[in-house]
Design a protein around this motif. Structure first.
Motif, short mmCIF file in Angstrom:
data_model
loop_
_atom_site.label_atom_id
_atom_site.label_comp_id
_atom_site.label_asym_id
_atom_site.label_seq_id
_atom_site.Cartn_x
_atom_site.Cartn_y
_atom_site.Cartn_z
N LEU B 117 0.89 -1.16 0.07
CA LEU B 117 -0.08 0.00 -0.05
C LEU B 117 0.81 1.34 0.10
O LEU B 117 1.61 1.32 0.84
N GLY B 118 0.54 2.18 -0.92
CA GLY B 118 1.42 3.27 -0.79
C GLY B 118 2.70 3.50 -1.98
O GLY B 118 2.88 4.27 -2.34
N ALA B 119 3.04 2.21 -1.99
CA ALA B 119 4.30 2.19 -2.85
C ALA B 119 4.16 1.69 -4.25
O ALA B 119 5.06 1.69 -5.10
N ASN B 120 2.93 1.49 -4.58
CA ASN B 120 2.52 1.24 -5.98
C ASN B 120 2.49 2.38 -7.03
O ASN B 120 1.84 3.25 -6.53
N PRO B 121 3.16 2.28 -7.99
CA PRO B 121 3.27 3.19 -8.99
C PRO B 121 1.90 3.22 -9.64
O PRO B 121 1.73 4.52 -10.52
N LEU B 122 1.13 2.34 -9.81
CA LEU B 122 -0.04 2.20 -10.64
C LEU B 122 -1.13 1.80 -9.86
O LEU B 122 -0.97 1.07 -8.82
N ASN B 123 -2.41 2.14 -10.24
CA ASN B 123 -3.58 1.78 -9.25
C ASN B 123 -3.94 0.32 -9.57
O ASN B 123 -3.86 -0.05 -10.71
N GLY B 261 -1.81 6.35 -3.76
CA GLY B 261 -0.56 5.74 -3.97
C GLY B 261 -0.07 6.39 -5.48
O GLY B 261 1.22 6.56 -5.70
N SER B 262 -0.98 6.42 -6.33
CA SER B 262 -0.52 6.76 -7.74
C SER B 262 -0.90 8.08 -8.17
O SER B 262 -1.19 8.24 -9.34
N SER B 263 -1.13 9.05 -7.33
CA SER B 263 -1.53 10.37 -7.78
C SER B 263 -0.59 11.32 -7.24
O SER B 263 0.00 11.23 -6.16
N PRO B 264 -0.53 12.43 -7.91
CA PRO B 264 0.51 13.42 -7.37
C PRO B 264 0.11 13.91 -6.21
O PRO B 264 -1.04 13.70 -5.54
N VAL B 265 1.10 14.95 -5.44
CA VAL B 265 0.76 15.57 -4.29
C VAL B 265 0.55 16.96 -4.35
O VAL B 265 -0.45 17.37 -3.46
N ASN B 302 -0.46 7.69 -14.45
CA ASN B 302 0.19 7.20 -13.20
C ASN B 302 1.72 7.10 -13.27
O ASN B 302 2.35 7.36 -12.26
N LEU B 303 2.10 6.82 -14.50
CA LEU B 303 3.60 6.63 -14.83
C LEU B 303 4.21 8.14 -14.68
O LEU B 303 5.62 7.94 -14.48
N PHE B 304 3.63 8.95 -14.97
CA PHE B 304 4.26 10.56 -15.05
C PHE B 304 4.32 10.96 -13.62
O PHE B 304 4.67 12.17 -13.30
#
Lengths: 188, 324, 196
Positions: B117-123, B261-265, B302-304
């Motif tokens: 959880l939280g470390a996934n680069p993609l949903n 996890g996979s969206s910007p801050v 997500n990758l970006f």
């Protein structure tokens, strides 16, 4: 200086030996490679464009000389009489040489079919000319092909995005049709 | 008490006082209306897909955490959310093994292999969907027109986006915008219930579970680009309203692209991300082989996200002061 | 005894694709089926063993400055031989492998073994090293090819393995399936070797 000479001599020796070995192996395998290509690439294409023939097309292949060029002919027979002939021609495609196998009905002077043989067209773009939806369009065309400016003869839709490959097929087809009268003479 | 290995990403961080469990349960509550509508439309089949998907997600999460000798955290609800979101974008008739494979791909490969959880680069839900979608032999099970042919729902059983892809925008005149908005359209179990997804999404925005920038700019991006396409050639491209009210755009804007996890801050990162997802959706709908592009658009954006996290509001970065 | 170790190290300790992570381009590209993996592996065994033997036997003649050029010529010759032989005797496999046979030249395992091992060791040791590494590489290709073929097409070496109503998971036969299955295998191998 001595070192430079040694380098040159050793490299030359290696290259010479490798080259000699390769040309030897090439001459040994050349005949078999032609035969394998015949069975695996041309074979299925010939069977396809001369569908309905009753003889063994590959075994009864013959080679004729036309305008100083050797051409391999596949003659389809029905009731022991030749009814159709097929042979390969080639043209420059997008990624290298593209060969086509065209079959002709000797009685009606029409195309019995067209198949793409060896080619190196871009996968997914130009390579779409090798697929049935494109090649099927040539079946039944008259040998008197008409071109009205498009990349392909009248009655054939070119593949959008693959104009060069479509044109290569047409070029090869033009060559093929040009040979047809002499080949018909040779067969009958 | 055992010390935990905490991995802390670079600042800034946002803390709302909520725990992970709370976030997951808010999302589950927000999806409840869509779930109920889905079950009432497609009956027990929808219930079967939803239940099996949630169960698979939780079982795989527990198994893989056991295998990796990590603490088992299925009670935080994040696996259940993944399973539920995945189920809601599938057709109701999809067989169990496809649901299982999708959840395996999502939870094991998309999430736990990257560290959980939280470390996934993609949903993870989108990874699972993408894996089964590009499996050509299973395309028939995921094609809404083929899969849902045996259901009598009382409305037109034609997947609007497939009609658009096959026949162009001129064939869309028999789709009523109001019906589309009310969810009377063919599509995923829950994804087609546009208005209920919108209500659930607004609930999440109000509760502060998801940031409002993503859905707003997702929808804006979709509308803007489809509007441009529409203005250039009205016969070939559908209008903005049609694009927003069909397929996965609504669920994409509020649920698929907002996975924490996979969206910007940062705010500008969120804006770019939302616009990118929306615009990419329209590009894929117009030019790709797939009728709907939302999932692939979200995966691509997500990758970006690591790049977008570099967009920072300069004034807000706290100065480093010495304590002495 | 020492020679035996030169052979066996390629089967696990220095297993090319999984332990030292070399030669990944072919392992991703030609493992759609077990058969193409096997064909590629045999080609690599041949090239690796022969080039190792030749390079090892001329290691004292060839000047250091031009050794790489010499190695490449020798390797390229053997690769061309493989290409010609496969065309003459295994044409269907040649058709499937296509460009990847000539690309054995740039497979870093082969130049790597030539540079790191054959140019420093005796002929017999180099031959065993080439055989071992090549065999390990072939086993890895066949293993990955089998996994991808059985899931992606329901067959192994073209023989049906799954029940009649099996709908193949064609994802595995595509490029992403290659990356995912290679990654999972790498992870499993690392986990196993860490334990032992």
């Amino acid at each position: 200086m001595k070192q430079v000479i040694q380098m040159a001599v050793v490299l030359t020796l290696i290259c010479t030996i490798c080259g000699a070995a390769l040309s030897g192996i090439r001459s040994i395998t050349a005949e078999r490679i032609v035969y394998q290509r015949l069975i695996n690439v041309q074979g299925p294409n010939v069977e396809d464009v001369l569908k309905g023939s009753e003889n063994d097309l590959i075994a009864e292949r013959e080679s004729v000389e036309i305008d100083g060029e050797e051409i391999l002919l596949f003659v389809g027979k029905k009731n022991d009489r030749p009814w159709a002939v097929a042979y390969e021609t080639s043209a420059a495609g997008f990624g290298g040489e593209l060969t086509i196998m065209v079959g002709y009905d000797l009685e009606k002077d029409k195309l019995t079919g067209l198949k793409i043989g060896t080619n190196s067209e871009t996968a997914g773009v130009g390579s779409r000319v090798t697929q049935d939806p494109f090649t099927k369009q040539f079946k039944g065309l008259d040998i008197d092909l008409k071109f009205t400016g498009g990349p392909c003869p009248v009655g054939v839709d070119a593949i959008s995005g693959a104009t060069v490959s479509s044109m290569a097929v047409s070029e090869a087809l033009k060559k093929s049709v040009a040979l047809y009268p002499k080949i018909k003479e040779a067969v009958l | 008490m055992k010390a935990l290995d905490l991995i802390v990403s670079p600042s800034p961080h946002i803390h709302s006082g909520a725990k992970m469990t709370g976030i997951s349960y808010h999302i589950l509550i927000a999806l409840l209306p869509a779930v109920i509508v889905g079950i009432s439309t497609y009956g027990l089949d929808a219930l079967r897909v939803i239940c099996s998907s949630i169960a698979c997600a939780m079982v795989f999460e527990a198994l893989i955490q056991k295998l990796f000798k990590k603490p088992i955290t299925i009670s935080d609800g994040s696996a259940a959310v993944t399973g539920l979101i995945l189920a809601l974008i599938l057709p109701a008739s999809v067989p169990f093994y496809i649901v299982a494979v999708a959840n395996f791909a999502g939870i094991v490969i998309g999430k736990q292999c990257f560290g959980g959880l939280g470390a996934n680069p993609l949903n993870p839900a989108l990874v699972g969907w993408a894996v089964i979608r590009i499996t050509k032999a299973w395309a028939g099970y995921l094609d809404f027109d083929l899969a849902l042919v045996n259901y009598d729902t009382g409305f037109l059983m034609q997947y609007p986006l497939a009609v658009l892809k096959a026949q162009g925008a001129s064939a869309l005149s028999h789709f009523d915008m109001i019906d589309l908005f009310l969810g009377k359209q063919t599509g995923g179990i829950g994804a087609a219930a546009i208005v209920w997804i919108l209500i659930g999404g607004l609930y999440l925005v109000v509760r502060g579970v998801i940031r409002w920038e993503i859905p707003l700019f997702f929808l804006l991006g979709t509308a803007a680009l489809s509007g441009i396409f529409w203005l250039t050639d009205q016969a070939a491209y559908a209008g903005p309203m049609f694009h927003i009210l069909t397929g996965n755009v609504m669920i994409g804007a509020f649920f698929l692209s907002t996975d924490s996890g996979s969206s910007p801050v940062n705010r500008w990162g969120l804006v770019v991300y939302g616009l990118g997802c929306g615009a990419m959706t329209i590009f894929l709908r117009a030019w790709s082989d797939y009728s709907d592009g939302v999932v692939f658009a979200c995966l691509l954006m997500n990758l970006f996200v690591p790049l977008m996290d570099k967009i920072k509001d300069k004034q807000k970065v706290p100065e480093v002061r010495s304590l002495g | 005894m020492g020679l035996m170790r030169e052979f066996t190290k390629g089967l696990w300790k220095d297993l090319a694709p999984f332990r030292v992570v070399l030669g990944l381009c072919p392992i991703l590209a030609v493992t759609k089926e077990a058969e193409t993996g096997l064909g590629m592996g045999i080609g690599v065994i041949f090239v690796l063993t022969c080039s190792n033997v030749i390079i090892s036997s001329i290691r004292n003649i060839i000047p250091r400055q031009v050794r790489i050029a010499g190695f490449i010529v020798i390797i390229a010759s053997f690769v061309t031989m493989v290409e010609l032989f496969s065309q003459a005797y295994f044409y269907p496999i040649y058709q499937k492998l296509g460009i990847f046979i000539p690309l054995i030249v740039v497979n870093c395992i082969i130049l790597g073994r030539a540079e790191a091992f054959a140019s420093r060791n005796g002929v017999i040791a180099s031959a065993l090293d080439g055989l071992g590494i090549g065999l390990g590489y072939t086993m890895s290709l066949v293993l990955l090819g089998s996994i991808r073929e059985i899931l992606g097409a329901g067959t192994i070496f073209g023989v049906d393995m799954m029940w009649a109503s099996f709908r193949p998971f064609t994802f595995m036969a595509e490029a992403p399936g290659a990356f995912v299955s290679l990654g999972l295998l790498l992870g499993i191998m690392n986990a196993v070797s860490r334990k032992s």
